[in-house]
Design an enzyme around this catalytic site. Structure first.
Site, PDB file in Angstrom:
ATOM      1  N   LYS A  11       8.880  18.422  12.964  1.00  0.00           N
ATOM      2  CA  LYS A  11       8.280  19.294  13.984  1.00  0.00           C
ATOM      3  C   LYS A  11       7.927  20.645  13.383  1.00  0.00           C
ATOM      4  O   LYS A  11       8.517  21.086  12.391  1.00  0.00           O
ATOM      5  CB  LYS A  11       9.177  19.479  15.203  1.00  0.00           C
ATOM      6  CG  LYS A  11      10.553  20.123  14.940  1.00  0.00           C
ATOM      7  CD  LYS A  11      10.556  21.638  14.893  1.00  0.00           C
ATOM      8  CE  LYS A  11      11.936  22.211  14.595  1.00  0.00           C
ATOM      9  NZ  LYS A  11      11.956  23.576  14.092  1.00  0.00           N
ATOM     10  N   PRO A  99      11.155  17.817   4.455  1.00  0.00           N
ATOM     11  CA  PRO A  99      12.003  18.640   3.578  1.00  0.00           C
ATOM     12  C   PRO A  99      13.399  18.872   4.170  1.00  0.00           C
ATOM     13  O   PRO A  99      13.543  19.051   5.375  1.00  0.00           O
ATOM     14  CB  PRO A  99      11.237  19.958   3.450  1.00  0.00           C
ATOM     15  CG  PRO A  99      10.147  19.926   4.462  1.00  0.00           C
ATOM     16  CD  PRO A  99       9.911  18.498   4.818  1.00  0.00           C
ATOM     17  N   GLY A 102      14.456  22.672   5.741  1.00  0.00           N
ATOM     18  CA  GLY A 102      13.135  23.294   5.647  1.00  0.00           C
ATOM     19  C   GLY A 102      12.624  23.911   6.935  1.00  0.00           C
ATOM     20  O   GLY A 102      11.524  24.446   6.974  1.00  0.00           O
ATOM     21  N   GLY A 106      14.337  17.975  10.013  1.00  0.00           N
ATOM     22  CA  GLY A 106      14.533  16.685   9.334  1.00  0.00           C
ATOM     23  C   GLY A 106      15.858  16.030   9.728  1.00  0.00           C
ATOM     24  O   GLY A 106      15.903  14.821   9.981  1.00  0.00           O
ATOM     25  N   ASP A 141      17.388  20.286  18.520  1.00  0.00           N
ATOM     26  CA  ASP A 141      16.052  19.730  18.266  1.00  0.00           C
ATOM     27  C   ASP A 141      16.012  18.205  18.337  1.00  0.00           C
ATOM     28  O   ASP A 141      14.951  17.604  18.172  1.00  0.00           O
ATOM     29  CB  ASP A 141      15.566  20.142  16.863  1.00  0.00           C
ATOM     30  CG  ASP A 141      15.340  21.636  16.739  1.00  0.00           C
ATOM     31  OD1 ASP A 141      15.116  22.286  17.780  1.00  0.00           O
ATOM     32  OD2 ASP A 141      15.382  22.136  15.607  1.00  0.00           O
TER      33      ASP A 141
HETATM   34  O1  C5P Z   1      21.727  22.843  17.740  1.00  0.00           O
HETATM   35  P1  C5P Z   1      21.782  22.894  16.241  1.00  0.00           P
HETATM   36  O2  C5P Z   1      23.032  22.282  15.691  1.00  0.00           O
HETATM   37  O3  C5P Z   1      20.548  22.392  15.589  1.00  0.00           O
HETATM   38  O4  C5P Z   1      21.858  24.436  15.883  1.00  0.00           O
HETATM   39  C1  C5P Z   1      22.209  24.886  14.600  1.00  0.00           C
HETATM   40  C2  C5P Z   1      22.587  26.367  14.672  1.00  0.00           C
HETATM   41  O5  C5P Z   1      21.411  27.150  14.965  1.00  0.00           O
HETATM   42  C3  C5P Z   1      23.568  26.730  15.763  1.00  0.00           C
HETATM   43  O6  C5P Z   1      24.882  26.583  15.324  1.00  0.00           O
HETATM   44  C4  C5P Z   1      23.229  28.195  16.021  1.00  0.00           C
HETATM   45  O7  C5P Z   1      23.782  29.031  15.024  1.00  0.00           O
HETATM   46  C5  C5P Z   1      21.732  28.231  15.821  1.00  0.00           C
HETATM   47  N1  C5P Z   1      20.975  28.091  17.069  1.00  0.00           N
HETATM   48  C6  C5P Z   1      20.981  29.132  17.978  1.00  0.00           C
HETATM   49  N2  C5P Z   1      20.261  29.019  19.142  1.00  0.00           N
HETATM   50  C7  C5P Z   1      19.546  27.898  19.404  1.00  0.00           C
HETATM   51  C8  C5P Z   1      19.522  26.812  18.483  1.00  0.00           C
HETATM   52  C9  C5P Z   1      20.260  26.949  17.315  1.00  0.00           C
HETATM   53  O8  C5P Z   1      21.615  30.164  17.753  1.00  0.00           O
HETATM   54  N3  C5P Z   1      18.849  27.833  20.529  1.00  0.00           N
END
Ligand code: C5P
Length: 304
Positions: A11, A99, A102, A106, A141
């Site tokens: 994405k 990637p 990236g 992914g 995501d």
């Molecule tokens: O949800 P995911 O595990 O992909 O998120 C990874 C990290 O990105 C989270 O631990 C957080 O630090 C940050 N994040 C955030 N706000 C979001 C999505 C992700 O702060 N809306």
């Protein structure tokens, strides 16, 4: 069934507006995702244990990818098995075309692909809503990687509404030599704007109009990412990539998600080839790839 192959797309965030940090550590977002034609494949095969292996296209480094139970695809299989009341006895082989670290989701694509593959392997026949709620527990995501297309995302990115856009957009993707950690980029974003009062994030009308019209010029102008200053602060070379894209006639350019991949919008397929060649020649990016969007989300491509 003994083996299932699923393909899931990368994405780009066409808009990523980051609101205040919430009590749970996540940030409220208004984002517009577009799934693009870089894919990871997950092959799920019956096994006597949960096992993950990985390889990738020749220009994708997989050395930093964990292949233990912390891998998001392994966590997806474990979560789905618990939901179905079965043992997670599966070998997941990941083939990466997206990637690693990236900013193109992914890992989320692999999790979505693993959910779809294991559901088919174990005969779960779960409906979309159940898969989406399991996906949201795995990462912000992951629900989008299931659905693909173009979607608005609110909440932490998991509350999705499809966008009924027109046309096909041609992207040139500048891949960087190293990855960026998503939490580190969000933390840098917080640090850079500690004294700002942040309004509730909302999706831009300009961007929605551009997508509905299928107008690449308007879309190029509307690209926005609040994480871009933070990604550029942690990875200063990205500014050179964005400038090079501009100098070589990109309609717009934006860091994808938390970076460091930079997405540059081309006028059409021919322009994308020219832009990719010109960008490669500048040497600002490790690898330059072309992709188009929107494309569908995680799909079974083979089962036997
Ligand atoms: O949800 P995911 O595990 O992909 O998120 C990874 C990290 O990105 C989270 O631990 C957080 O630090 C940050 N994040 C955030 N706000 C979001 C999505 C992700 O702060 N809306």
């Amino acid at each position: 069934m003994v083996a299932v192959r699923v393909r899931a797309p990368a994405k780009i965030n066409l808009q990523l507006t980051v609101g205040a940090r919430r009590a749970d550590g996540y940030h409220d977002l208004a984002t517009v995702f577009q799934a693009v034609s870089l894919y990871d494949e997950v092959v799920a095969t019956e096994s006597t244990e949960l096992r993950v292996t990985a390889d990738g296209d020749e220009d994708i480094a997989v050395t930093d990818l964990p292949v233990d139970e912390t891998n998001l695809a392994a966590r997806a299989a474990t979560l789905l098995a618990a939901h179905l009341g079965v043992e997670p006895l599966v070998h997941l082989h990941l083939h990466k075309g997206i990637p690693v670290a990236g900013g193109m989701a992914g890992g989320s694509a692999d999790a979505a692909a693993a959910l779809v593959a294991c559901d088919a392997l174990w005969g779960g026949a779960l409906n979309r809503d159940v898969l989406l709620s399991l996906a949201a527990r795995l990462g912000s995501d992951v629900p989008f990687a299931l659905g693909g297309g173009s979607s608005i995302g609110y909440g932490r990115g998991e509350l999705l509404t499809p966008v009924l856009g027109r046309g096909r957009f041609e992207w040139v993707l500048a891949l960087a030599a190293d990855g960026l950690s998503t939490p580190a980029v969000y933390a840098e974003c917080d640090r850079m704007r500690t004294d700002r009062v942040l309004p509730a994030p909302r999706v831009s009308d300009e961007l929605m109009t551009a997508l509905r019209a299928g107008d690449p010029d308007a879309l190029g102008h509307a690209l926005r990412n609040d994480l871009q200053p933070a990604a550029c602060s942690l990875y200063p070379d990205l500014r050179r990539t964005l400038v090079a894209g501009d100098e070589h006639g990109a309609l717009g350019g934006v860091v994808s998600g938390s970076g460091p991949t930079v997405a540059l919008l081309a006028r059409d397929a021919e322009h994308a080839i020219d832009l990719a060649v010109a960008l490669s020649a500048t040497g600002v990016a490790k690898t330059v790839k072309r992709a188009h969007g929107p494309v569908p989300g995680a799909r079974v491509v083979e089962e036997h």
